[in-house]
Design an enzyme around this catalytic site. Structure first.
Site, PDB file in Angstrom:
ATOM      1  N   HIS A 283      29.549  45.783  38.042  1.00 14.19           N
ATOM      2  CA  HIS A 283      29.689  44.325  37.887  1.00 14.19           C
ATOM      3  C   HIS A 283      28.381  43.697  37.384  1.00 14.19           C
ATOM      4  O   HIS A 283      28.326  43.227  36.265  1.00 14.19           O
ATOM      5  CB  HIS A 283      30.165  43.618  39.163  1.00 14.19           C
ATOM      6  CG  HIS A 283      31.476  44.108  39.659  1.00 14.19           C
ATOM      7  ND1 HIS A 283      32.629  44.030  38.912  1.00 14.19           N
ATOM      8  CD2 HIS A 283      31.825  44.724  40.821  1.00 14.19           C
ATOM      9  CE1 HIS A 283      33.631  44.559  39.589  1.00 14.19           C
ATOM     10  NE2 HIS A 283      33.176  44.992  40.744  1.00 14.19           N
ATOM     11  N   ASP A 334      38.652  49.124  37.498  1.00 19.45           N
ATOM     12  CA  ASP A 334      38.409  48.626  38.855  1.00 19.45           C
ATOM     13  C   ASP A 334      39.700  48.451  39.659  1.00 19.45           C
ATOM     14  O   ASP A 334      40.234  49.419  40.172  1.00 19.45           O
ATOM     15  CB  ASP A 334      37.592  47.328  38.765  1.00 19.45           C
ATOM     16  CG  ASP A 334      37.005  46.902  40.094  1.00 19.45           C
ATOM     17  OD1 ASP A 334      37.176  47.634  41.091  1.00 19.45           O
ATOM     18  OD2 ASP A 334      36.361  45.838  40.154  1.00 19.45           O
TER      19      ASP A 334
HETATM   20 ZN   LIG Z   1      35.122  48.151  42.569  1.00 17.47          ZN
END
Ligand SMILES: [Zn+2]
Length: 446
Positions: A283, A334
């Site tokens: 991220h 993800d």
């Molecule tokens: Zn994750």
């Protein structure tokens, strides 16, 4: 199927390489490796027992790498979009994700992982980094075979034809100084020693199996005590494994870090010796100038997950700033609200266009790892490098690409698909990265 030891020649309209397109292309493979790539006119004579497959109107490409996956979260796709009267954000979504995690057993873990991985394979992904954290029984006790859940995930990937790096997650607490609670007990290791031992046992179990690697993954600075970070990084360095960690996805996480440690998560990782060239920060959405300095100095990798970040309302990473500093970016799906590696890649550029109100943002950064090729370079060439090469580096699977000596992880784009009509050698890369639906892609067995 041809015998894997024999040479197979894949003949196609195009081959899309990192830096150029070959027309009337031949890609030769043998024993799971690419042995030659060129135009047919320049291809070597084949041995008499070789096998040629004429694929026709397709473009051959290297398979993509999905560097960040939680396979079981495929189970909650479509179930978290009924927004209630209360405030909805990452944290309320996490509560529903925990309900799904609470219900898993090794059989259902295998089934849902297989679904996620089949979808990845169909979308052009050939390698996955699985950030795996549902380890134990619901009360936190180990399974009779402690690696039962990890084994189920690895087997699902192998059945789907994917290489997998099982990034075994370290998890210990709900927040700094606060014990794991509820579903988190399924994730938690009782001690650092238990985590290190279980991870080494898992690695021994799968050692020597083609296409399977192990890595470490402290879940986040929320869930792992500061004192664990150094020893986990040391284990990764000793074993030559990648280290992945969720970092700076949420502003609340940064506030927690500052309250508990007096510094940002990135500063904490650097201080603990856990920020290096084999570290992938998943991220990296909310970064300070000091964080950017540290990531650049460590030559760490950043894994963007834009389809998840937009679904959860996280924000999006400062891609231009990262590329200007030469930081390598890769992508992951993800939470699997979407499994489309091309969409992940294009959003990195498109989010920056929205931020800066101009086009061609990433190419203007001229990151130092971008080779000095002949001719024009565009965003397609940059995004393709991120998807395959940086992704492979992130999950410790070496290099990848359509060149001799690389694994024969081939995919093909169907040029007769309606969305691909009009693509030619000059526009092929842009079509693939910016306009291609996953339905135009299929796996080619090397
Ligand atoms: Zn994750």
């Amino acid at each position: 199927m041809p015998h894997p030891q024999l040479t197979t020649r894949h003949h196609a309209r195009y081959a899309l390489l990192d830096e150029r397109v070959i027309e009337d292309a031949c890609v030769d493979t043998a024993d799971g490796l690419i042995t030659h790539v060129s135009a047919r006119a320049d291809a070597p004579a084949l041995p008499p027992d070789a096998h040629t497959i004429h694929h026709g109107e397709v473009a051959l490409m290297a398979g993509q790498v999905n560097a960040h996956s939680h396979a079981f979260q495929r189970a909650i796709r479509g179930t978290t979009q009924r927004i209630g009267a209360s405030h909805e954000d990452f944290w309320s979504w996490r509560g529903r994700m925990y309900e799904a995690a609470a219900a898993l057993d090794p059989d259902s873990m295998h089934r849902i992982a297989r679904l996620a991985y089949d979808e990845m394979a169909a979308a052009g992904i050939t390698s996955v980094g699985e950030f795996h954290y549902v380890h134990h029984q619901p009360d936190g006790a180990p399974y009779e075979v402690p690696s039962a859940m990890a084994d189920a995930v690895i087997e699902a990937a192998r059945e789907a034809g994917l290489r997998i790096t099982l990034l075994r997650v370290a998890y210990h607490e709900a927040a700094p100084g606060k014990p794991a609670e509820g579903t988190q007990r399924r994730f938690a290791s009782p001690s650092l020693d238990a985590y290190l031992t279980d991870t080494l046992d898992l690695a021994a179990r799968w050692r020597g199996v083609d296409g399977v690697q192990i890595g470490v993954a402290p879940h986040s600075i929320r869930a792992v005590p500061r004192t664990w970070l150094g020893p986990i990084a040391q284990l990764a360095a000793e074993q030559g494994w990648p280290l992945h960690i969720h970092a700076c996805e949420q502003r609340q996480e940064i506030a927690q870090s500052i309250a508990a440690y007096g510094c940002t998560p990135i500063e904490l990782l650097a201080d603990a010796g856990a920020l290096g060239p084999h570290t992938t920060l998943v991220h990296a959405t909310h970064l300070s100038a000091r964080d950017l300095d540290l990531i650049e100095a460590a030559n760490a990798i950043v894994c963007a997950c834009p389809t998840t970040e937009r679904d959860l309302g996280d924000g999006f990473l400062p891609a231009l700033n990262l590329l200007q500093r030469g930081v390598r970016i890769c992508v992951g799906s993800d939470s699997h609200s979407v499994i489309d590696p091309w969409e992940e890649l294009r959003l990195i550029e498109y989010h920056e266009r929205l931020r800066y109100e101009r086009r061609g943002v990433l190419t203007a950064a001229h990151p130092r790892w971008w080779p000095q090729w002949e001719g024009e370079r565009g965003v397609a060439e940059l995004l393709l490098l991120m998807g395959a090469r940086h992704g492979a580096q992130s999950i410790g699977q070496g290099a990848t690409g359509l060149t001799a000596g690389q694994p024969a992880d081939l995919i093909a784009c169907d040029l007769t698909h309606l969305a691909m009509r009009g693509a030619d050698a000059a526009s092929l890369g842009a079509y693939v990265t910016l306009s291609m639906p996953t339905g135009a892609v299929r796996r080619i067995l090397g």
